[in-house]
Design a protein around this motif. Sequence first.
Motif, short mmCIF file in Angstrom:
data_model
loop_
_atom_site.label_atom_id
_atom_site.label_comp_id
_atom_site.label_asym_id
_atom_site.label_seq_id
_atom_site.Cartn_x
_atom_site.Cartn_y
_atom_site.Cartn_z
N GLY A 240 5.68 4.64 2.08
CA GLY A 240 5.41 5.89 2.23
C GLY A 240 6.62 6.95 1.72
N HIS A 241 6.17 8.12 1.27
CA HIS A 241 6.74 9.27 0.95
C HIS A 241 6.88 9.99 2.37
CE1 HIS A 241 7.24 8.69 -3.28
NE2 HIS A 241 6.29 8.35 -3.05
N ILE A 242 7.94 9.94 3.02
CA ILE A 242 7.80 10.74 4.34
C ILE A 242 8.96 11.59 4.57
CG2 ILE A 242 7.57 10.11 6.99
CD1 ILE A 242 5.37 9.01 5.73
N ALA B 157 0.79 -1.17 -0.02
CA ALA B 157 0.19 0.03 -0.15
C ALA B 157 0.98 1.07 0.07
CB ALA B 157 -0.84 0.10 1.30
N GLN B 158 0.42 2.45 -0.81
CA GLN B 158 1.40 3.70 -0.78
C GLN B 158 0.65 4.77 -0.22
OE1 GLN B 158 4.32 3.25 -2.54
NE2 GLN B 158 3.62 0.97 -2.72
N VAL B 159 1.34 5.61 0.61
CA VAL B 159 0.67 6.80 1.19
C VAL B 159 1.73 7.88 0.91
CG1 VAL B 159 -0.39 5.78 3.06
CG2 VAL B 159 1.90 6.29 3.31
N THR B 160 1.47 9.02 1.06
CA THR B 160 2.45 10.19 0.74
C THR B 160 2.04 10.97 1.82
OG1 THR B 160 2.60 9.80 -1.52
CG2 THR B 160 3.35 12.11 -0.61
N ALA B 161 2.91 11.66 2.62
CA ALA B 161 2.60 12.96 3.52
C ALA B 161 2.53 14.14 2.89
CB ALA B 161 4.08 13.07 4.42
N TYR B 162 1.86 15.13 3.51
CA TYR B 162 1.19 16.14 2.82
C TYR B 162 0.93 17.30 3.99
CZ TYR B 162 -3.59 15.07 4.19
OH TYR B 162 -4.56 14.78 4.66
N PHE C 149 3.46 18.18 8.89
CA PHE C 149 3.48 17.17 8.30
C PHE C 149 2.84 15.89 9.10
CE2 PHE C 149 6.02 20.01 5.92
CZ PHE C 149 5.74 19.97 4.64
N ALA C 150 1.56 15.94 9.42
CA ALA C 150 1.14 15.03 10.57
C ALA C 150 0.19 14.02 9.76
CB ALA C 150 0.50 15.70 11.46
N ARG C 151 -0.08 14.22 8.44
CA ARG C 151 -1.03 13.29 7.98
C ARG C 151 -0.31 12.70 6.52
NH1 ARG C 151 -6.15 14.86 9.60
NH2 ARG C 151 -6.62 12.67 8.70
N VAL C 152 -1.24 11.70 6.18
CA VAL C 152 -0.60 11.15 4.85
C VAL C 152 -1.83 10.48 3.90
CG1 VAL C 152 1.25 9.59 5.82
CG2 VAL C 152 -1.00 8.68 5.90
N ARG C 153 -1.60 10.83 2.67
CA ARG C 153 -2.56 10.64 1.67
C ARG C 153 -2.55 9.22 1.28
NH1 ARG C 153 -1.98 15.00 -0.64
NH2 ARG C 153 -3.66 16.47 0.38
N VAL C 154 -3.45 8.58 1.02
CA VAL C 154 -3.31 6.99 0.51
C VAL C 154 -3.44 7.26 -1.01
CG1 VAL C 154 -4.48 4.92 0.33
CG2 VAL C 154 -4.33 6.06 2.27
N SER C 155 -2.61 6.38 -1.91
CA SER C 155 -2.56 6.30 -3.38
C SER C 155 -3.53 5.20 -3.72
CB SER C 155 -1.04 6.49 -3.71
OG SER C 155 -0.49 7.62 -3.26
N GLY C 156 -4.08 5.27 -4.92
CA GLY C 156 -4.75 4.12 -5.35
C GLY C 156 -5.80 3.67 -4.57
N ASP C 157 -6.06 2.48 -4.59
CA ASP C 157 -7.24 1.80 -3.81
C ASP C 157 -6.86 0.60 -3.38
OD1 ASP C 157 -9.80 1.39 -2.88
OD2 ASP C 157 -10.50 0.55 -4.84
N PRO C 158 -6.31 0.46 -1.97
CA PRO C 158 -5.73 -0.66 -1.43
C PRO C 158 -6.80 -1.57 -0.96
CG PRO C 158 -4.74 1.49 -0.42
CD PRO C 158 -5.89 2.08 -1.65
#
Length: 445
Positions: free
Chosen positions: A411-413, A376-381, A393-402
């Motif tokens: 993750g991109h952290i 599963a992939q996530v990116t901080a924003y 930068f306390a949250r992450v956004r999910v990429s795609g549909d795990p």
Amino acid sequence: MASVVIPGAAAADAKPKAPASPEKRSTPTQPVTECFDETPKRHRICVRGWSGEAAARRAQQVRRRHPEMFRDATRESAAAVEPAACGFGSPWTFDPDPERFLSCGELWWELFAYETNDDGTVEITGSLNLNNRQWNGYGRTSTAWTHGLTIRVLEGRGTLATGSPVVITSLCGTAAGPNCRVADTARPASLTPGSVHSFEWTEEAVGLAPESAEGNVVGQENLGVRLASDDASGTPWEFDDNELWGRCDNALGGQPPGCVNPYATPTMLVERVRYGAAAEMIAWAQQNLEGAWGVEDGGRPLHRLTGPLSEDNREIMCGRLSGFVRDPVLDAALSTYNDQDTCDEFPFASTYESGPMEEDVNGDDKPYVTTGAQCAQVTAYQTASTGDLPTDFARVRVSGDPTGRELCIRGHIPGRLNSGVGGKYIATINEFRILDRDAFWLTVQ
């Protein structure tokens, strides 16, 4: 994209399974009885011990018959301080392994004497009931520990109505506990009904090799005490109360040797206020992926992995062939924080649960990934502009549909948050002396 690999059954000639560090030990639940003969053999004395559910029932019976013995007992020796964490006195809250540096034991014992009559019938002639509470308090940077014991003498009847004299010795240095030593071990006592006896010993591990040598982990098992009669006029008897456990090691590089209870699983705490999106990524994985890695309530523990496999895992998850490319948008947002996007993964590369691991902690085949892109992939924003990195930068956004069945998360952290959790992992290892294959929980708060 390569698919997740789900191995088939192991071949018949597969290598033997490597044993995992125990996560919880079991205790016998049925009474254990041993008898000792006198001459002539028609006279005999026996000792019976209860633990687990049998002990709970025994405790209820004795408390109902003699509640005064728990309120007004006469203490005949200096009181050793019983650790509250053991939960002594309540069979439903007693915990033999409550903390990483504490091992506890509580057993109920009964001595009973009987005679065999000429016609072959058996007559009970006396009985004496004891409640034994023991504990070993270990130290993170010490190979010596305190061994405490409290004996509460309950009801006595018949030939044992006035109790029995006894000598109590530590099992350290005996066949039961050969890997430790203790001085001044003998403690005489009179097991008089209604009395309480407290003792302490200072025990120490032996057999630890230098850090760089083999044999730098020494198990301390079946520790406790031996009680033996000290009455020349009666039938001799003795029994071992040996439900305490420990492990001493000199295996943590740069750390002094120390001892733990390996059956107590420690917890790594990852705080959102300190690690921001790195903590949030772990929390998302624990809540949304089937693995539930590190979740103590309903999940499964993580297990530390040492050696080159951890580097291999990291390479597969985040290395040159992993498909990870830094996010230019995140890099731009982090530039004012003197930071940059980095690749982060969970479960950690240095655990047996890591996505690329082909075998679990027990040596059994497990599903695994061949690239971090299969996780599963996530990116901080960025959500704020306070100037504090974990806050902004306390949250992450999910990429795609795990699907929730992914074996890992990547993750991109922000780099400092990523390395901060890595530093906390190392600190937790040192704090609780977590060795290869040792289990630990992980809580995000």
